[in-house]
Motif scaffolding. Structure first.
Motif, mmCIF file in Angstrom:
data_model
loop_
_atom_site.group_PDB
_atom_site.id
_atom_site.type_symbol
_atom_site.label_atom_id
_atom_site.label_comp_id
_atom_site.label_asym_id
_atom_site.label_seq_id
_atom_site.Cartn_x
_atom_site.Cartn_y
_atom_site.Cartn_z
ATOM 1 N N ASN A 1 38.328 31.465 45.491
ATOM 2 C CA ASN A 1 37.422 32.371 44.439
ATOM 3 C C ASN A 1 37.591 31.736 43.232
ATOM 4 O OD1 ASN A 1 36.494 33.804 46.511
ATOM 5 N ND2 ASN A 1 37.302 35.540 45.888
ATOM 6 N N THR B 1 40.934 29.059 36.987
ATOM 7 C CA THR B 1 39.326 28.960 36.665
ATOM 8 C C THR B 1 39.083 27.885 36.019
ATOM 9 O OG1 THR B 1 39.993 30.606 34.654
ATOM 10 C CG2 THR B 1 39.343 31.590 36.731
ATOM 11 N N LEU C 1 34.879 30.117 40.535
ATOM 12 C CA LEU C 1 34.607 30.407 38.975
ATOM 13 C C LEU C 1 34.935 28.920 38.368
ATOM 14 C CD1 LEU C 1 36.440 33.833 38.847
ATOM 15 C CD2 LEU C 1 34.086 33.286 38.556
ATOM 16 N N LYS D 1 38.009 37.376 39.642
ATOM 17 C CA LYS D 1 37.063 37.850 39.025
ATOM 18 C C LYS D 1 37.405 38.148 37.443
ATOM 19 C CE LYS D 1 33.548 39.908 40.692
ATOM 20 N NZ LYS D 1 32.354 40.741 41.325
ATOM 21 N N ARG D 2 38.548 39.014 37.393
ATOM 22 C CA ARG D 2 39.088 39.500 36.208
ATOM 23 C C ARG D 2 40.263 38.495 35.629
ATOM 24 N NH1 ARG D 2 36.241 43.373 33.321
ATOM 25 N NH2 ARG D 2 35.293 45.037 34.802
ATOM 26 N N SER E 1 41.867 45.441 37.978
ATOM 27 C CA SER E 1 41.919 44.632 38.887
ATOM 28 C C SER E 1 43.183 45.049 39.882
ATOM 29 C CB SER E 1 42.565 43.217 38.406
ATOM 30 O OG SER E 1 42.512 42.090 39.279
#
Length: 248
Positions: free
Chosen positions: A91, A66, A95, A26-27, A191
């Motif tokens: 994950n 990503t 993204l 996510k970060r 993170s």
């Protein structure tokens, strides 16, 4: 005085590496921009400039994260017929899919959960393969390089963008201080501190440029260009798969 290197504690399995990247996904983009002062975009753009034109070609981006590289290829090289981004982190791939959807590339770029050590891709089928800041985190690097060679077409292009330990000197000391002291603390604020402690140490155990060139040569991959930044601490290595009378 140079900082002494601490031995790296490597995750025991690829599954643990995948879990680590799932945790920081996510970060990941935000921290890449922050910790590199935006230079990671410059480095990836340079990689894109070395992607050969290939009408109806196949491009594979390994450890795609990503999706910045593979989506950049779609934008700069629309002549490619097939674009595949692979990663072991679900994950990260989620993204990447979201980015592709936002750019309306959903039907043009394919993302798959796949190991660099075992690519479910046919022999001699890929025109260009890239891996950006991912090879040092592969557990069996020689097996991955062998896979790159296997799937590339003869005269196909391999692009490796990676961090290396800089030569001894004042910059090397600064590099070690930043990577091992500053980066884990900043990464830990936003993170996983554990992940951002592991990732810098993975550079310590990575090949030197000469070692990487030797490993590539052993797989019939000839280095043709090397671009360096930050006194050699970041390099783009371009190699070509030589023609061979043997299959693969």
């Amino acid at each position: 005085m140079s900082q002494s290197l601490q031995p790296m504690t490597r995750p025991e399995s690829e599954a643990k590496v995948a879990t680590m990247f799932d945790l920081i996904a996510k970060r990941y983009d935000f921290l890449n921009r922050l910790l590199s002062a935006g230079q990671d975009r410059r480095w990836r753009n340079k990689l894109l400039s070395y992607v050969p034109k290939s009408v109806n070609g196949v491009f594979v981006d390994v450890a795609t994260g990503t999706g910045d590289v593979i989506l950049g290829v779609r934008q700069t090289h629309p002549e490619y017929r097939k674009l595949i981004g692979v990663d072991i982190s679900d994950n990260m791939l989620e993204l990447a899919n979201q980015k592709a959807k936002s750019k309306k590339y959903t039907n043009e770029v394919e993302f798959k959960n796949m190991s660099a050590e075992q690519l479910a891709i046919p022999d001699n089928s890929v025109d260009c393969l890239s891996i950006a800041f991912g090879l040092r985190n592969v557990l069996d690097k020689e097996k991955a390089i062998s896979e790159f060679k296997r799937v590339l077409k003869p005269d196909g292009t391999l692009l490796i963008l990676e961090f290396f330990l800089p030569q001894k000197g004042s910059f090397s000391t600064l590099f070690q201080f930043y990577f091992h002291k500053v980066l884990p603390k900043v990464g830990g604020l936003f993170s996983s501190r554990e992940a951002y402690t592991y990732l810098p140490k993975s550079v310590d155990s990575f090949y030197s440029l000469a070692e990487l060139e030797k490993k590539l040569a052993s797989q019939n991959l000839q280095v043709t260009n090397v671009v360096s930044w930050l006194f050699g601490s970041c390099r783009l290595v371009k190699a070509s798969k030589l023609y061979s009378t043997q299959a693969g």
